[in-house]
Design a protein around this motif. Structure first.
Motif, PDB file in Angstrom:
ATOM      1  N   LEU A 131       0.819  -1.252  -0.010  1.00  0.00           N
ATOM      2  CA  LEU A 131      -0.105  -0.142  -0.128  1.00  0.00           C
ATOM      3  C   LEU A 131       1.013   1.247  -0.288  1.00  0.00           C
ATOM      4  O   LEU A 131       0.706   2.473  -1.231  1.00  0.00           O
ATOM      5  N   GLY A 132       1.313   1.202   0.739  1.00  0.00           N
ATOM      6  CA  GLY A 132       2.896   2.800   0.754  1.00  0.00           C
ATOM      7  C   GLY A 132       3.414   1.669  -0.640  1.00  0.00           C
ATOM      8  O   GLY A 132       3.539   3.741  -1.014  1.00  0.00           O
ATOM      9  N   MET A 133       4.251   1.435  -1.588  1.00  0.00           N
ATOM     10  CA  MET A 133       4.390   1.109  -2.456  1.00  0.00           C
ATOM     11  C   MET A 133       3.954   2.158  -3.812  1.00  0.00           C
ATOM     12  O   MET A 133       3.953   2.914  -4.933  1.00  0.00           O
ATOM     13  N   LEU A 134       2.508   2.138  -3.250  1.00  0.00           N
ATOM     14  CA  LEU A 134       1.396   1.828  -4.701  1.00  0.00           C
ATOM     15  C   LEU A 134       1.073   3.504  -3.999  1.00  0.00           C
ATOM     16  O   LEU A 134       1.051   4.092  -5.516  1.00  0.00           O
ATOM     17  N   LEU A 135       0.782   3.979  -2.771  1.00  0.00           N
ATOM     18  CA  LEU A 135       1.053   5.025  -3.158  1.00  0.00           C
ATOM     19  C   LEU A 135       2.383   6.373  -3.115  1.00  0.00           C
ATOM     20  O   LEU A 135       2.155   7.405  -4.121  1.00  0.00           O
ATOM     21  N   LEU A 136       3.273   5.782  -3.104  1.00  0.00           N
ATOM     22  CA  LEU A 136       4.221   6.551  -3.380  1.00  0.00           C
ATOM     23  C   LEU A 136       5.026   6.514  -4.923  1.00  0.00           C
ATOM     24  O   LEU A 136       5.046   7.453  -5.204  1.00  0.00           O
ATOM     25  N   ALA A 137       3.926   5.464  -5.434  1.00  0.00           N
ATOM     26  CA  ALA A 137       4.774   5.280  -7.300  1.00  0.00           C
ATOM     27  C   ALA A 137       3.463   6.525  -7.334  1.00  0.00           C
ATOM     28  O   ALA A 137       3.843   7.550  -8.579  1.00  0.00           O
ATOM     29  N   LEU A 138       2.272   6.920  -7.089  1.00  0.00           N
ATOM     30  CA  LEU A 138       1.210   8.200  -7.818  1.00  0.00           C
ATOM     31  C   LEU A 138       2.479   9.188  -7.734  1.00  0.00           C
ATOM     32  O   LEU A 138       2.167  10.140  -9.210  1.00  0.00           O
ATOM     33  N   ASP A 139       3.465   9.663  -6.231  1.00  0.00           N
ATOM     34  CA  ASP A 139       4.403  10.631  -6.875  1.00  0.00           C
ATOM     35  C   ASP A 139       5.494  10.852  -7.722  1.00  0.00           C
ATOM     36  O   ASP A 139       6.126  11.159  -8.600  1.00  0.00           O
ATOM     37  N   LEU A 140       5.998   9.555  -7.966  1.00  0.00           N
ATOM     38  CA  LEU A 140       7.237   8.892  -8.041  1.00  0.00           C
ATOM     39  C   LEU A 140       7.392   8.309  -8.993  1.00  0.00           C
ATOM     40  O   LEU A 140       6.991   6.873  -9.577  1.00  0.00           O
ATOM     41  N   ILE A 141       7.244   8.617 -11.007  1.00  0.00           N
ATOM     42  CA  ILE A 141       6.701   8.617 -11.379  1.00  0.00           C
ATOM     43  C   ILE A 141       7.760   6.089 -11.943  1.00  0.00           C
ATOM     44  O   ILE A 141       7.418   5.794 -12.649  1.00  0.00           O
ATOM     45  N   ILE A 142       9.448   7.355 -11.954  1.00  0.00           N
ATOM     46  CA  ILE A 142      10.170   6.044 -11.739  1.00  0.00           C
ATOM     47  C   ILE A 142       9.669   4.809 -10.890  1.00  0.00           C
ATOM     48  O   ILE A 142       9.960   3.506 -11.351  1.00  0.00           O
ATOM     49  N   LEU A 143       8.816   5.079  -9.806  1.00  0.00           N
ATOM     50  CA  LEU A 143       8.101   3.870  -8.989  1.00  0.00           C
ATOM     51  C   LEU A 143       7.168   3.020  -9.644  1.00  0.00           C
ATOM     52  O   LEU A 143       7.290   1.511  -9.785  1.00  0.00           O
ATOM     53  N   GLN A 144       6.150   3.729 -10.751  1.00  0.00           N
ATOM     54  CA  GLN A 144       4.936   3.194 -11.235  1.00  0.00           C
ATOM     55  C   GLN A 144       5.079   1.660 -12.017  1.00  0.00           C
ATOM     56  O   GLN A 144       4.506   0.723 -12.092  1.00  0.00           O
TER      57      GLN A 144
END
Length: 107
Positions: free
Chosen positions: A66-79
């Motif tokens: 869940l944390g990774m999903l939320l962070l991926a909203l703002d960090l395109i490299i994580l998407q």
């Protein structure tokens, strides 16, 4: 490619929101809004840390994705990596549940 990753990430969130209780789904919907970025990033980091320390009481491994999903909203490299990990994890989970169900039913 960015649009494809973003669309896939939004599908993951939509799927998650359908599976959780309404109150949590409404909160997640608010967190997905662009103006919630200042709340979303620290919350995502806290969830990731909570997932890492899931051996402690109250914290759980569910916090990490869940944390990774939320962070991926703002960090395109994580998407891309987050999308891949969530899809792959979901497939493995489904396979494991199906095998367990089949084992119980004697198939």
């Amino acid at each position: 490619m960015r649009g494809k990753s973003n669309a896939r990430l939004n599908r993951q969130f939509d799927r998650l929101q359908r599976r959780i209780p309404d109150s949590a789904a409404r909160l997640l919907e608010r967190l997905r809004q662009p103006q919630a970025r200042l709340l979303r990033i620290p919350l995502a980091i806290l969830l990731i840390l909570g997932g890492i320390f899931s051996f402690l009481p109250v914290l759980g491994i569910w916090m990490l994705p869940l944390g990774m999903l939320l962070l991926a909203l703002d960090l395109i490299i994580l998407q891309g990596p987050v999308n891949h990990a969530i899809v792959r994890g979901t497939r493995k989970w489904s396979t494991w549940r199906r095998a367990r169900r089949d084992k119980k039913s004697g198939r």
